[in-house]
Structures are given as structure tokens and as C-alpha cells.
Design a protein around this motif. Structure first.
Motif, PDB file in Angstrom:
ATOM      1  N   GLU A   1     -13.694  -4.286  11.858  1.00  0.00           N
ATOM      2  CA  GLU A   1     -14.243  -5.389  11.033  1.00  0.00           C
ATOM      3  C   GLU A   1     -13.633  -6.732  11.449  1.00  0.00           C
ATOM      4  OE1 GLU A   1     -13.672  -4.531   6.855  1.00  0.00           O
ATOM      5  OE2 GLU A   1     -14.675  -2.540   6.822  1.00  0.00           O
ATOM      6  N   ALA A   2     -13.382  -6.887  12.627  1.00  0.00           N
ATOM      7  CA  ALA A   2     -13.078  -8.328  13.059  1.00  0.00           C
ATOM      8  C   ALA A   2     -14.151  -9.136  13.410  1.00  0.00           C
ATOM      9  CB  ALA A   2     -12.224  -8.191  14.619  1.00  0.00           C
ATOM     10  N   GLY A   3     -15.383  -8.876  13.226  1.00  0.00           N
ATOM     11  CA  GLY A   3     -16.561  -9.753  13.297  1.00  0.00           C
ATOM     12  C   GLY A   3     -17.317  -9.704  12.170  1.00  0.00           C
ATOM     13  N   ARG A   4     -16.815  -8.876  10.941  1.00  0.00           N
ATOM     14  CA  ARG A   4     -17.166  -9.047   9.595  1.00  0.00           C
ATOM     15  C   ARG A   4     -17.777 -10.422   9.234  1.00  0.00           C
ATOM     16  NH1 ARG A   4     -17.275  -4.600   5.761  1.00  0.00           N
ATOM     17  NH2 ARG A   4     -18.644  -3.723   7.586  1.00  0.00           N
ATOM     18  N   GLY A   5     -16.909 -11.372   9.324  1.00  0.00           N
ATOM     19  CA  GLY A   5     -17.156 -12.652   8.825  1.00  0.00           C
ATOM     20  C   GLY A   5     -18.129 -13.601   9.589  1.00  0.00           C
ATOM     21  N   SER A   6     -18.295 -12.882  10.713  1.00  0.00           N
ATOM     22  CA  SER A   6     -19.287 -13.871  11.692  1.00  0.00           C
ATOM     23  C   SER A   6     -20.604 -12.978  11.617  1.00  0.00           C
ATOM     24  CB  SER A   6     -19.039 -13.728  13.133  1.00  0.00           C
ATOM     25  OG  SER A   6     -17.749 -14.512  13.327  1.00  0.00           O
ATOM     26  N   GLY A   7     -20.573 -11.928  10.790  1.00  0.00           N
ATOM     27  CA  GLY A   7     -22.113 -11.160  10.722  1.00  0.00           C
ATOM     28  C   GLY A   7     -22.226 -10.243  11.774  1.00  0.00           C
TER      29      GLY A   7
ATOM     30  N   MET B   1      -8.681  -4.407  33.136  1.00  0.00           N
ATOM     31  CA  MET B   1      -7.814  -5.070  32.268  1.00  0.00           C
ATOM     32  C   MET B   1      -8.306  -4.531  30.833  1.00  0.00           C
ATOM     33  SD  MET B   1      -6.854  -9.245  31.350  1.00  0.00           S
ATOM     34  CE  MET B   1      -5.572  -9.084  32.836  1.00  0.00           C
ATOM     35  N   ILE B   2      -7.339  -4.450  29.986  1.00  0.00           N
ATOM     36  CA  ILE B   2      -7.397  -4.003  28.516  1.00  0.00           C
ATOM     37  C   ILE B   2      -7.534  -5.235  27.684  1.00  0.00           C
ATOM     38  CG2 ILE B   2      -6.691  -2.583  26.670  1.00  0.00           C
ATOM     39  CD1 ILE B   2      -5.379  -0.709  28.560  1.00  0.00           C
ATOM     40  N   ILE B   3      -8.445  -5.589  27.067  1.00  0.00           N
ATOM     41  CA  ILE B   3      -8.700  -6.955  26.362  1.00  0.00           C
ATOM     42  C   ILE B   3      -8.780  -6.563  25.042  1.00  0.00           C
ATOM     43  CG2 ILE B   3     -10.104  -8.905  25.959  1.00  0.00           C
ATOM     44  CD1 ILE B   3     -11.172  -8.241  29.046  1.00  0.00           C
ATOM     45  N   GLY B   4      -7.747  -7.181  23.984  1.00  0.00           N
ATOM     46  CA  GLY B   4      -7.986  -6.867  22.586  1.00  0.00           C
ATOM     47  C   GLY B   4      -8.372  -8.162  21.689  1.00  0.00           C
ATOM     48  N   VAL B   5      -9.141  -7.832  20.773  1.00  0.00           N
ATOM     49  CA  VAL B   5      -9.838  -8.907  19.824  1.00  0.00           C
ATOM     50  C   VAL B   5      -9.335  -8.435  18.442  1.00  0.00           C
ATOM     51  CG1 VAL B   5     -11.846 -10.408  19.426  1.00  0.00           C
ATOM     52  CG2 VAL B   5     -11.578  -9.253  21.529  1.00  0.00           C
ATOM     53  N   PRO B   6      -8.242  -9.250  17.963  1.00  0.00           N
ATOM     54  CA  PRO B   6      -7.893  -8.850  16.519  1.00  0.00           C
ATOM     55  C   PRO B   6      -8.627  -9.555  15.478  1.00  0.00           C
ATOM     56  CG  PRO B   6      -6.404 -10.499  17.640  1.00  0.00           C
ATOM     57  CD  PRO B   6      -7.421 -10.266  18.556  1.00  0.00           C
ATOM     58  N   THR B   7      -8.577  -9.070  14.574  1.00  0.00           N
ATOM     59  CA  THR B   7      -9.176  -9.742  13.093  1.00  0.00           C
ATOM     60  C   THR B   7      -8.393 -11.088  12.953  1.00  0.00           C
ATOM     61  OG1 THR B   7     -10.000  -7.724  12.089  1.00  0.00           O
ATOM     62  CG2 THR B   7      -9.806  -9.819  10.711  1.00  0.00           C
ATOM     63  N   GLU B   8      -8.987 -12.239  12.739  1.00  0.00           N
ATOM     64  CA  GLU B   8      -8.357 -13.509  12.580  1.00  0.00           C
ATOM     65  C   GLU B   8      -7.989 -13.523  11.326  1.00  0.00           C
ATOM     66  OE1 GLU B   8      -7.689 -15.999  14.678  1.00  0.00           O
ATOM     67  OE2 GLU B   8      -9.039 -15.119  16.300  1.00  0.00           O
ATOM     68  N   ILE B   9      -6.715 -13.761  10.978  1.00  0.00           N
ATOM     69  CA  ILE B   9      -5.992 -13.811   9.506  1.00  0.00           C
ATOM     70  C   ILE B   9      -5.574 -15.147   8.981  1.00  0.00           C
ATOM     71  CG2 ILE B   9      -4.877 -11.538  10.140  1.00  0.00           C
ATOM     72  CD1 ILE B   9      -2.264 -13.016  10.581  1.00  0.00           C
ATOM     73  N   LYS B  10      -6.121 -16.471   9.739  1.00  0.00           N
ATOM     74  CA  LYS B  10      -5.910 -17.663   9.321  1.00  0.00           C
ATOM     75  C   LYS B  10      -6.923 -17.817   8.012  1.00  0.00           C
ATOM     76  CE  LYS B  10      -5.227 -22.383  10.463  1.00  0.00           C
ATOM     77  NZ  LYS B  10      -4.876 -23.330  11.376  1.00  0.00           N
ATOM     78  N   GLU B  11      -6.406 -18.339   6.838  1.00  0.00           N
ATOM     79  CA  GLU B  11      -7.239 -18.522   5.730  1.00  0.00           C
ATOM     80  C   GLU B  11      -8.352 -19.318   5.963  1.00  0.00           C
ATOM     81  OE1 GLU B  11      -7.026 -20.590   1.186  1.00  0.00           O
ATOM     82  OE2 GLU B  11      -4.863 -20.102   2.313  1.00  0.00           O
ATOM     83  N   ASP B  12      -9.712 -18.971   5.506  1.00  0.00           N
ATOM     84  CA  ASP B  12     -10.791 -19.513   5.937  1.00  0.00           C
ATOM     85  C   ASP B  12     -11.394 -19.527   7.256  1.00  0.00           C
ATOM     86  OD1 ASP B  12     -11.330 -19.978   3.090  1.00  0.00           O
ATOM     87  OD2 ASP B  12     -10.198 -22.202   3.054  1.00  0.00           O
TER      88      ASP B  12
ATOM     89  N   ILE C   1     -10.262  -0.452  17.131  1.00  0.00           N
ATOM     90  CA  ILE C   1      -8.870  -0.102  16.547  1.00  0.00           C
ATOM     91  C   ILE C   1      -8.674  -0.585  15.292  1.00  0.00           C
ATOM     92  CG2 ILE C   1      -6.353  -0.673  17.468  1.00  0.00           C
ATOM     93  CD1 ILE C   1      -7.662   0.796  19.578  1.00  0.00           C
ATOM     94  N   LYS C   2      -7.861   0.357  14.483  1.00  0.00           N
ATOM     95  CA  LYS C   2      -7.575   0.171  13.040  1.00  0.00           C
ATOM     96  C   LYS C   2      -6.505  -0.834  12.714  1.00  0.00           C
ATOM     97  CE  LYS C   2      -8.485   4.772  11.286  1.00  0.00           C
ATOM     98  NZ  LYS C   2      -9.492   4.565  10.587  1.00  0.00           N
ATOM     99  N   SER C   3      -5.252  -1.033  13.573  1.00  0.00           N
ATOM    100  CA  SER C   3      -4.363  -1.984  13.157  1.00  0.00           C
ATOM    101  C   SER C   3      -4.311  -3.121  14.226  1.00  0.00           C
ATOM    102  CB  SER C   3      -3.111  -1.211  12.604  1.00  0.00           C
ATOM    103  OG  SER C   3      -2.648  -0.865  14.012  1.00  0.00           O
ATOM    104  N   PRO C   4      -3.716  -4.266  13.637  1.00  0.00           N
ATOM    105  CA  PRO C   4      -3.552  -5.203  14.600  1.00  0.00           C
ATOM    106  C   PRO C   4      -2.263  -4.861  15.605  1.00  0.00           C
ATOM    107  CG  PRO C   4      -2.910  -5.877  12.442  1.00  0.00           C
ATOM    108  CD  PRO C   4      -3.468  -4.902  12.433  1.00  0.00           C
ATOM    109  N   ALA C   5      -1.269  -4.140  15.015  1.00  0.00           N
ATOM    110  CA  ALA C   5      -0.144  -3.545  15.743  1.00  0.00           C
ATOM    111  C   ALA C   5      -0.688  -2.659  16.808  1.00  0.00           C
ATOM    112  CB  ALA C   5       0.918  -2.775  14.841  1.00  0.00           C
ATOM    113  N   GLU C   6      -1.570  -1.763  16.610  1.00  0.00           N
ATOM    114  CA  GLU C   6      -2.000  -0.901  17.673  1.00  0.00           C
ATOM    115  C   GLU C   6      -2.802  -1.642  18.613  1.00  0.00           C
ATOM    116  OE1 GLU C   6      -4.787   3.250  17.563  1.00  0.00           O
ATOM    117  OE2 GLU C   6      -4.401   2.174  15.638  1.00  0.00           O
ATOM    118  N   LEU C   7      -3.560  -2.727  18.345  1.00  0.00           N
ATOM    119  CA  LEU C   7      -4.421  -3.535  19.081  1.00  0.00           C
ATOM    120  C   LEU C   7      -3.491  -4.257  20.122  1.00  0.00           C
ATOM    121  CD1 LEU C   7      -7.758  -5.201  18.854  1.00  0.00           C
ATOM    122  CD2 LEU C   7      -5.960  -6.543  19.171  1.00  0.00           C
ATOM    123  N   PHE C   8      -2.269  -4.786  19.714  1.00  0.00           N
ATOM    124  CA  PHE C   8      -1.442  -5.804  20.430  1.00  0.00           C
ATOM    125  C   PHE C   8      -0.671  -4.722  21.407  1.00  0.00           C
ATOM    126  CE2 PHE C   8      -2.486  -9.205  17.525  1.00  0.00           C
ATOM    127  CZ  PHE C   8      -2.219 -10.140  18.212  1.00  0.00           C
ATOM    128  N   GLU C   9      -0.424  -3.836  20.834  1.00  0.00           N
ATOM    129  CA  GLU C   9       0.183  -2.599  21.507  1.00  0.00           C
ATOM    130  C   GLU C   9      -0.485  -2.166  22.865  1.00  0.00           C
ATOM    131  OE1 GLU C   9       1.728   1.772  20.775  1.00  0.00           O
ATOM    132  OE2 GLU C   9       2.993   0.540  19.656  1.00  0.00           O
TER     133      GLU C   9
END
Length: 128
Positions: free
Chosen positions: A38-44, A1-12, A58-66
Motif C-alpha cells: 500500500e505504499a502507493g495508495r496515497g498516490s492512486g 541491486m535490491i531496491i526498497g520503497v517504503p510507505t511514507e510515514i510523514k504526516e500529510d 513486502i508487509k513491514s518496513p522492517a522487513e523491507l529495510f532488512e
């Protein structure tokens, strides 16, 4: 399976939906893991740690979801993510659907298989 982990965009929200150890386990099990840059940057957690564990960035969320069959997030998707869902895609995240009828509608419209973390219990009734 291909599993995608996007950067969270919710404030804070700075967490990421998986750790490098989780990536390594999934890759060992034969899965492909895609992490948005950089999805993990906020978590160090830097991209190099995910890459070392076997993920591809993957650079963009669109590419990741696709490309992903399953999306793993921390928080519920926000309206600008709704159009990224693909028919039959699996979504694993906290959903909290009661106050979010528009999210519920978007998931139903795209026939997304949604697993809400807040509803998952172990056989003994404890939370994982």
C-alpha cells in the motif's frame, strides 16, 4: 541491486518514491524492486500495478529495510525509521539535513550512503 520503497510515514505525505514505470525500468535493468504494501495508495497506485511492473510487495518496513540494498523515499526519514538503516545501505530521498542533526547523526552512525535529491544537478546545472 535490491531496491526498497517504503510507505511514507510523514504526516500529510501521500507520494511514493517510484512509479510502476520506474519499477519496470529497474527490473528490466536486472534489479529487484520491493514495495511496501500500500505504499502507493496515497498516490492512486495500487499494489497490483507495481506487481504487474515486476515488483514484489513486502508487509513491514522492517522487513523491507532488512532486505534492501538501496532505499528510495520521497521525504526525509523520521526518527522511528532511523533504527531500520543498515550499515552501508544507500538512501535516496529529499534529506534537508541542516535542520535535522539527529538524522545526520543516524546516517553517519550506520554509515549510510545518502543521496539528497535536493543536491543533485545535471551537468548543465538543471535539476533532473
Amino acid at each position: 541491486m535490491i531496491i526498497g520503497v517504503p510507505t511514507e510515514i510523514k504526516e500529510d505525505e501521500y507520494r511514493v518514491g517510484i512509479t510502476p514505470a520506474g519499477v519496470a525500468d529497474l527490473v528490466k535493468g536486472g534489479h529487484t524492486v520491493l514495495i511496501q504494501e500500500e505504499a502507493g495508495r496515497g498516490s492512486g497506485i495500487e499494489d497490483e500495478e507495481f506487481i504487474s511492473a515486476g515488483a514484489r510487495t513486502i508487509k513491514s518496513p522492517a522487513e523491507l529495510f532488512e532486505q534492501a540494498e538501496m532505499i528510495v523515499k520521497v521525504k526525509e526519514p523520521l526518527p522511528r525509521e532511523y533504527s531500520l538503516f543498515l550499515k552501508g545501505q544507500i538512501l535516496c530521498t529529499f534529506l534537508h539535513l541542516a535542520p535535522a542533526p539527529e538524522l545526520t547523526d543516524a546516517l553517519l552512525e550506520k554509515d549510510v550512503i545518502a543521496v539528497a535529491y535536493e543536491t543533485v544537478q545535471m551537468e548543465d546545472g538543471t535539476l533532473p
